[in-house]
Write a protein that holds these residues in place. Structure first.
Motif, PDB file in Angstrom:
ATOM      1  N   UNK A   1      23.126 116.179  80.900  1.00  9.38           N
ATOM      2  CA  UNK A   1      23.053 115.350  82.104  1.00  9.38           C
ATOM      3  C   UNK A   1      24.018 114.175  82.031  1.00  9.38           C
ATOM      4  N   UNK A   2      24.214 113.648  80.825  1.00  7.68           N
ATOM      5  CA  UNK A   2      25.153 112.541  80.653  1.00  7.68           C
ATOM      6  C   UNK A   2      26.570 112.993  81.003  1.00  7.68           C
ATOM      7  N   UNK A   3      26.920 114.207  80.599  1.00  3.55           N
ATOM      8  CA  UNK A   3      28.244 114.743  80.921  1.00  3.55           C
ATOM      9  C   UNK A   3      28.428 114.828  82.430  1.00  3.55           C
ATOM     10  N   UNK A  21      32.191 113.844  71.220  1.00  2.00           N
ATOM     11  CA  UNK A  21      30.816 114.310  71.357  1.00  2.00           C
ATOM     12  C   UNK A  21      30.563 114.809  72.768  1.00  2.00           C
ATOM     13  N   UNK A  22      30.973 114.018  73.755  1.00  2.00           N
ATOM     14  CA  UNK A  22      30.809 114.439  75.144  1.00  2.00           C
ATOM     15  C   UNK A  22      31.686 115.655  75.450  1.00  2.00           C
ATOM     16  N   UNK A  23      32.866 115.713  74.851  1.00  2.00           N
ATOM     17  CA  UNK A  23      33.754 116.844  75.125  1.00  2.00           C
ATOM     18  C   UNK A  23      33.145 118.147  74.625  1.00  2.00           C
ATOM     19  N   UNK A  24      32.497 118.123  73.456  1.00  2.00           N
ATOM     20  CA  UNK A  24      31.841 119.344  72.974  1.00  2.00           C
ATOM     21  C   UNK A  24      30.753 119.784  73.933  1.00  2.00           C
ATOM     22  N   UNK A  25      29.974 118.839  74.443  1.00  2.00           N
ATOM     23  CA  UNK A  25      28.949 119.179  75.432  1.00  2.00           C
ATOM     24  C   UNK A  25      29.589 119.745  76.696  1.00  2.00           C
ATOM     25  N   UNK A  26      30.666 119.120  77.135  1.00  2.00           N
ATOM     26  CA  UNK A  26      31.333 119.576  78.358  1.00  2.00           C
ATOM     27  C   UNK A  26      31.887 120.988  78.184  1.00  2.00           C
ATOM     28  N   UNK A  54      38.439 118.144  81.631  1.00  2.00           N
ATOM     29  CA  UNK A  54      37.308 117.677  80.814  1.00  2.00           C
ATOM     30  C   UNK A  54      37.803 116.753  79.697  1.00  2.00           C
ATOM     31  N   UNK A  55      38.934 117.083  79.099  1.00  2.00           N
ATOM     32  CA  UNK A  55      39.466 116.261  78.014  1.00  2.00           C
ATOM     33  C   UNK A  55      39.771 114.852  78.500  1.00  2.00           C
ATOM     34  N   UNK A  56      40.252 114.740  79.726  1.00  2.00           N
ATOM     35  CA  UNK A  56      40.560 113.423  80.273  1.00  2.00           C
ATOM     36  C   UNK A  56      39.292 112.701  80.722  1.00  2.00           C
ATOM     37  N   UNK A  57      38.342 113.442  81.254  1.00  2.00           N
ATOM     38  CA  UNK A  57      37.107 112.816  81.727  1.00  2.00           C
ATOM     39  C   UNK A  57      36.218 112.368  80.580  1.00  2.00           C
ATOM     40  N   UNK A  58      36.244 113.105  79.475  1.00  2.00           N
ATOM     41  CA  UNK A  58      35.354 112.812  78.346  1.00  2.00           C
ATOM     42  C   UNK A  58      36.177 112.680  77.062  1.00  2.00           C
TER      43      UNK A  58
END
Length: 432
Positions: free
Chosen positions: A13-15, A145-150, A137-141
């Motif tokens: 949800x955070x992503x 940690x967030x990138x792995x979730x994304x 996704x790489x630019x947004x997160x």
């Protein structure tokens, strides 16, 4: 492998609460749903228009071949001109060619040569929304940690699209001509791409600051001297090889499951729900993998996921019925999404900013190329070996992949230099 408790991790949800993430992701998925709709629609429409399975098979081979093997070239255009500068004209040409194909197959009697030419051209122009979304996704997160979730969320969602796409085609062809399903798939791509490129997250992503024409990028200077230029592919060999191995194993499994079911007097419906175990396991494994705070680098984890897939497929060879086979495939599937997600993460880490779309496209190409080769190999294996040995062959392919890719992983973990510097994570980050 050690990991920190899941509770210390941010949630999916955070992503999705990252600014512009939901809108961008939703439109990307809408366009990518076309990937699950168009190929089956084209196959059915061409079969009905020509009355020939041979022609339909050839046309689909042309469509898939140009789509898969030209994917890195299309991704290079995204890197060079930015998503808006390249995706808009690419999608326009792709939609126009599919529109022409829809007209051609509407009535029987169309020349096979014309169908082959149009579908090959359409495949060559397939918009690479998947690799582009992963670059976004790489630019947004930027937080890993967030990138792995994304990436995990993206991979699971994409897999579900490839399941739901054929289901949508089934509903459409039950009430109308297959050509209509092609038109629907085209509309999905147009709507998804339009929403995607107008997202603020994508509008802010322009062309790469510096991209080499020959697909290579110069690394930063070391000791005052520029280092040798290396191609994008050379820098991401480990994840690409892993993707090829996973695709190869999966390509073998699909046909072997068909043979397994036929030998037990079961029909296509049994094949469908048995393979659903593989997809379901992959979805669960992908979500769990993204939720774990791994302390081991992705480059080191990658061979373990391939090895897990290989061992599970060896176990599938001992199944004595469709129920036990579905369970074994669910276990096998639990390693598929983690393996591919980890491969994308490694490629992203190794790629320079101006080559991230190409890096993701190469991994995607590896999966598809491996799957195609696996399907061809399965045709030979099924006719010569018991299904148990065919599953063993698929498992052996994954285990061999784990062995090959572990070479760079061991060096990365030990932090020692090797003869393959392109597999050294720290060096590759600056030199791809």
């Amino acid at each position: 492998m050690s990991c920190t408790p899941v509770g210390r991790r941010p949630s999916y949800a955070v992503v999705l609460r990252v600014p512009y993430a939901r809108r961008t992701f939703a439109f990307a998925l809408l366009g990518r749903l076309s990937y699950g709709v168009v190929p089956l629609s084209v196959m059915l429409a061409v079969t009905r228009a020509t009355g020939s399975y041979a022609v339909a098979g050839t046309v689909m081979a042309l469509f898939s071949g140009t789509s898969v093997f030209l994917s890195p070239a299309r991704a290079a255009l995204i890197d060079r001109h930015g998503p808006r500068g390249a995706l808009v004209p690419m999608t326009a040409v792709y939609a126009s060619l599919l529109g022409l194909l829809t007209v051609l197959v509407w009535r029987p009697g169309v020349p096979a040569l014309a169908l082959g030419a149009v579908t090959a051209a359409a495949g060559a122009c397939t918009p690479p929304l998947g690799p582009t979304m992963r670059a976004v996704w790489t630019r947004l997160t930027p937080d890993r940690t967030l990138l792995q979730l994304a990436y995990s969320l993206d991979g699971v969602a994409e897999e579900l699209l490839f399941v739901s796409g054929p289901l949508l085609v089934g509903l459409l062809v039950g009430t109308t001509a297959p050509a209509t399903a092609i038109a629907v798939g085209t509309a999905l791509m147009l709507a998804g791409t339009a929403g995607f490129v107008t997202s603020p997250a994508v509008r802010a992503q322009g062309p790469a600051e510096k991209a080499a024409v020959d697909g290579a990028s110069a690394s930063p200077e070391e000791d005052g001297r520029p280092t040798k230029r290396r191609s994008v592919l050379r820098g991401i060999l480990q994840p690409v090889v892993a993707a090829v191995g996973v695709g190869l194993a999966l390509g073998v499994v699909d046909l072997v499951v068909v043979a397994f079911a036929e030998q037990r007097g079961q029909g296509d419906d049994a094949v469908a729900w048995t393979l659903a175990g593989l997809s379901g396991g992959s979805a669960v494994g992908g979500l769990l993998n993204g939720a774990v705070a791994w302390r081991v680098p992705a480059r080191v984890r990658l061979p373990f996921t391939a090895a897990g897939l290989g061992l599970a497929l060896l176990g599938a060879g001992f199944a004595d019925g469709l129920g036990t086979l579905a369970a074994a495939l669910a276990v096998s599937g639990s390693f598929v999404a983690p393996a591919l997600t980890t491969a994308y993460l490694v490629a992203d880490e190794a790629a320079a900013p101006e080559a991230r779309v190409r890096a993701g496209a190469w991994v995607n190409t590896g999966v598809n190329a491996g799957s195609t080769a696996g399907a061809a190999a399965a045709g030979l294996l099924v006719g010569a070996l018991p299904t148990a040995l065919c599953f063993a062959a698929a498992g052996a392919a994954a285990l061999l992949t784990a062995l090959v890719t572990s070479r760079g992983a061991v060096r990365t973990r030990r932090g020692t230099p090797g003869t393959l510097p392109q597999w050294d994570a720290e060096e590759s980050t600056s030199s791809v």
